[in-house]
Design a protein around this motif. Sequence first.
Motif, PDB file in Angstrom:
ATOM      1  N   PRO A 184      -8.723  -1.284  -7.414  1.00 58.99           N
ATOM      2  CA  PRO A 184      -8.647  -0.600  -6.120  1.00 58.99           C
ATOM      3  C   PRO A 184      -9.185   0.825  -6.151  1.00 58.99           C
ATOM      4  O   PRO A 184      -9.715   1.301  -5.140  1.00 58.99           O
ATOM      5  CB  PRO A 184      -7.143  -0.628  -5.792  1.00 58.99           C
ATOM      6  CG  PRO A 184      -6.640  -1.859  -6.471  1.00 58.99           C
ATOM      7  CD  PRO A 184      -7.428  -1.912  -7.756  1.00 58.99           C
ATOM      8  N   VAL A 191      -6.918  -3.644  -3.102  1.00 54.99           N
ATOM      9  CA  VAL A 191      -5.632  -4.283  -3.406  1.00 54.99           C
ATOM     10  C   VAL A 191      -5.651  -5.742  -2.966  1.00 54.99           C
ATOM     11  O   VAL A 191      -5.219  -6.644  -3.696  1.00 54.99           O
ATOM     12  CB  VAL A 191      -4.483  -3.520  -2.724  1.00 54.99           C
ATOM     13  CG1 VAL A 191      -3.170  -4.299  -2.828  1.00 54.99           C
ATOM     14  CG2 VAL A 191      -4.310  -2.137  -3.351  1.00 54.99           C
ATOM     15  N   TRP A 225      -9.237   1.425  -0.535  1.00 50.45           N
ATOM     16  CA  TRP A 225      -8.126   1.157  -1.446  1.00 50.45           C
ATOM     17  C   TRP A 225      -7.396  -0.121  -1.034  1.00 50.45           C
ATOM     18  O   TRP A 225      -7.118  -0.987  -1.866  1.00 50.45           O
ATOM     19  CB  TRP A 225      -7.155   2.335  -1.479  1.00 50.45           C
ATOM     20  CG  TRP A 225      -5.969   2.070  -2.353  1.00 50.45           C
ATOM     21  CD1 TRP A 225      -4.796   1.436  -2.005  1.00 50.45           C
ATOM     22  CD2 TRP A 225      -5.848   2.347  -3.755  1.00 50.45           C
ATOM     23  NE1 TRP A 225      -3.964   1.322  -3.074  1.00 50.45           N
ATOM     24  CE2 TRP A 225      -4.579   1.882  -4.165  1.00 50.45           C
ATOM     25  CE3 TRP A 225      -6.686   2.967  -4.683  1.00 50.45           C
ATOM     26  CZ2 TRP A 225      -4.132   2.011  -5.483  1.00 50.45           C
ATOM     27  CZ3 TRP A 225      -6.243   3.096  -5.988  1.00 50.45           C
ATOM     28  CH2 TRP A 225      -4.981   2.620  -6.375  1.00 50.45           C
ATOM     29  N   SER A 226      -7.097  -0.247   0.256  1.00 54.45           N
ATOM     30  CA  SER A 226      -6.373  -1.422   0.734  1.00 54.45           C
ATOM     31  C   SER A 226      -7.164  -2.696   0.483  1.00 54.45           C
ATOM     32  O   SER A 226      -6.621  -3.702  -0.002  1.00 54.45           O
ATOM     33  CB  SER A 226      -6.073  -1.279   2.231  1.00 54.45           C
ATOM     34  OG  SER A 226      -5.315  -0.120   2.498  1.00 54.45           O
ATOM     35  N   LEU A 235     -10.812  -6.046   7.607  1.00 57.46           N
ATOM     36  CA  LEU A 235      -9.566  -5.443   8.081  1.00 57.46           C
ATOM     37  C   LEU A 235      -9.400  -5.740   9.567  1.00 57.46           C
ATOM     38  O   LEU A 235     -10.253  -5.378  10.374  1.00 57.46           O
ATOM     39  CB  LEU A 235      -9.582  -3.936   7.834  1.00 57.46           C
ATOM     40  CG  LEU A 235      -9.740  -3.515   6.365  1.00 57.46           C
ATOM     41  CD1 LEU A 235      -9.849  -2.003   6.259  1.00 57.46           C
ATOM     42  CD2 LEU A 235      -8.577  -4.031   5.516  1.00 57.46           C
ATOM     43  N   ILE A 294       0.870  -1.171   0.000  1.00 57.92           N
ATOM     44  CA  ILE A 294       0.000   0.000   0.000  1.00 57.92           C
ATOM     45  C   ILE A 294       0.908   1.222   0.000  1.00 57.92           C
ATOM     46  O   ILE A 294       1.562   1.515   1.006  1.00 57.92           O
ATOM     47  CB  ILE A 294      -0.936   0.024   1.223  1.00 57.92           C
ATOM     48  CG1 ILE A 294      -1.699  -1.300   1.355  1.00 57.92           C
ATOM     49  CG2 ILE A 294      -1.896   1.205   1.129  1.00 57.92           C
ATOM     50  CD1 ILE A 294      -2.568  -1.648   0.176  1.00 57.92           C
ATOM     51  N   LEU A 346       1.603   1.158   5.603  1.00 55.85           N
ATOM     52  CA  LEU A 346       2.035   1.758   4.345  1.00 55.85           C
ATOM     53  C   LEU A 346       3.464   1.337   4.012  1.00 55.85           C
ATOM     54  O   LEU A 346       4.288   1.119   4.910  1.00 55.85           O
ATOM     55  CB  LEU A 346       1.962   3.282   4.440  1.00 55.85           C
ATOM     56  CG  LEU A 346       0.578   3.870   4.740  1.00 55.85           C
ATOM     57  CD1 LEU A 346       0.695   5.362   5.025  1.00 55.85           C
ATOM     58  CD2 LEU A 346      -0.379   3.610   3.591  1.00 55.85           C
ATOM     59  N   PRO A 378      -4.065  -1.064   7.785  1.00 56.59           N
ATOM     60  CA  PRO A 378      -3.110  -1.534   6.784  1.00 56.59           C
ATOM     61  C   PRO A 378      -1.849  -0.669   6.792  1.00 56.59           C
ATOM     62  O   PRO A 378      -1.930   0.557   6.653  1.00 56.59           O
ATOM     63  CB  PRO A 378      -3.875  -1.380   5.461  1.00 56.59           C
ATOM     64  CG  PRO A 378      -5.319  -1.396   5.850  1.00 56.59           C
ATOM     65  CD  PRO A 378      -5.371  -0.718   7.183  1.00 56.59           C
ATOM     66  N   ASN A 393      -3.211   6.715   1.689  1.00 57.16           N
ATOM     67  CA  ASN A 393      -3.506   6.625   3.119  1.00 57.16           C
ATOM     68  C   ASN A 393      -4.959   6.983   3.420  1.00 57.16           C
ATOM     69  O   ASN A 393      -5.645   7.631   2.629  1.00 57.16           O
ATOM     70  CB  ASN A 393      -2.595   7.559   3.912  1.00 57.16           C
ATOM     71  CG  ASN A 393      -2.891   9.023   3.639  1.00 57.16           C
ATOM     72  OD1 ASN A 393      -2.525   9.550   2.591  1.00 57.16           O
ATOM     73  ND2 ASN A 393      -3.569   9.681   4.573  1.00 57.16           N
ATOM     74  N   SER A 395      -1.671   4.928   7.904  1.00 53.29           N
ATOM     75  CA  SER A 395      -2.250   3.646   7.496  1.00 53.29           C
ATOM     76  C   SER A 395      -3.008   3.818   6.188  1.00 53.29           C
ATOM     77  O   SER A 395      -3.380   4.921   5.802  1.00 53.29           O
ATOM     78  CB  SER A 395      -3.172   3.084   8.577  1.00 53.29           C
ATOM     79  OG  SER A 395      -4.272   3.936   8.801  1.00 53.29           O
ATOM     80  N   GLY A 396      -3.231   2.701   5.519  1.00 50.63           N
ATOM     81  CA  GLY A 396      -3.872   2.736   4.218  1.00 50.63           C
ATOM     82  C   GLY A 396      -5.354   3.068   4.300  1.00 50.63           C
ATOM     83  O   GLY A 396      -6.030   2.705   5.273  1.00 50.63           O
ATOM     84  N   ASP A 442       1.645  -9.126   7.554  1.00 50.10           N
ATOM     85  CA  ASP A 442       2.791  -8.234   7.427  1.00 50.10           C
ATOM     86  C   ASP A 442       4.081  -9.032   7.638  1.00 50.10           C
ATOM     87  O   ASP A 442       4.029 -10.244   7.908  1.00 50.10           O
ATOM     88  CB  ASP A 442       2.664  -7.059   8.397  1.00 50.10           C
ATOM     89  CG  ASP A 442       2.783  -7.461   9.865  1.00 50.10           C
ATOM     90  OD1 ASP A 442       3.151  -8.615  10.169  1.00 50.10           O
ATOM     91  OD2 ASP A 442       2.500  -6.605  10.724  1.00 50.10           O
TER      92      ASP A 442
END
Length: 220
Positions: free
Chosen positions: A137, A22, A18-19, A37, A3, A43, A41, A8, A13-14, A56
């Motif tokens: 996304p 992805v 969008w996250s 989530l 991301i 970055l 997320p 952001n 964080s994302g 991660d």
Amino acid sequence: MIIESRFNGPPGSGNGGWSAGVFAAGAGGPGPVEVTLRRPPPLETPLTLADGEVRDPQGLVVAQVRPAEDPRAVVPPVDLPAARAASAAYPGLVDHPFPGCYVCGPDRADGLRIFPGRLPDGRTAAPFRVPGPVTTPTVWAALDCPGGWAVIAPGRPYVLGRIAAVVAALPEPGDECVVTGVMVGGEGRKALVHTSLYAPDGTLLAWARATWIAVADDVG
């Protein structure tokens, strides 16, 4: 999967939509997917997707991705003039919990600048000038914040917790589309919302069902 920092949401964080987009694209399934989530997320961090979990580098679960039925969460359309009028009264222009958000942040000249305002019937609506290039996304992001602004209130910010979306077709770069949102239920800190994206000619392009979670106003 990474991301990038410009995508952001809350600082550091994302953006949730969008996250999730992805992660959904990374899953590569033929049908709709639902993304939950589990933590903000990160970055500029390599993320891996295996067995339906996004992790991660430390192995922490960032999100879960699973196949989903079509959410059939279609919000009725509004015409472009009505969307523009609603957007002019976008409350985030005056009081925004995350003004640097890539999707709806007024501080982001390089963002999507989707500013959802409230209609008399409680729905939100906003015009959306489609950037180029446009990706899946991008559409998930556009389906994100208009739902949140159906429930966000001064001193009570929300963040995306879960979203299931269908992208029937990508919009054309440069088009001025309309995105709509509505709250359809909720309990406690959770709010259930629907969002839809329409082409300039009124064609339904994408729709989503999402759960937003109320957080403390000092969350960053």
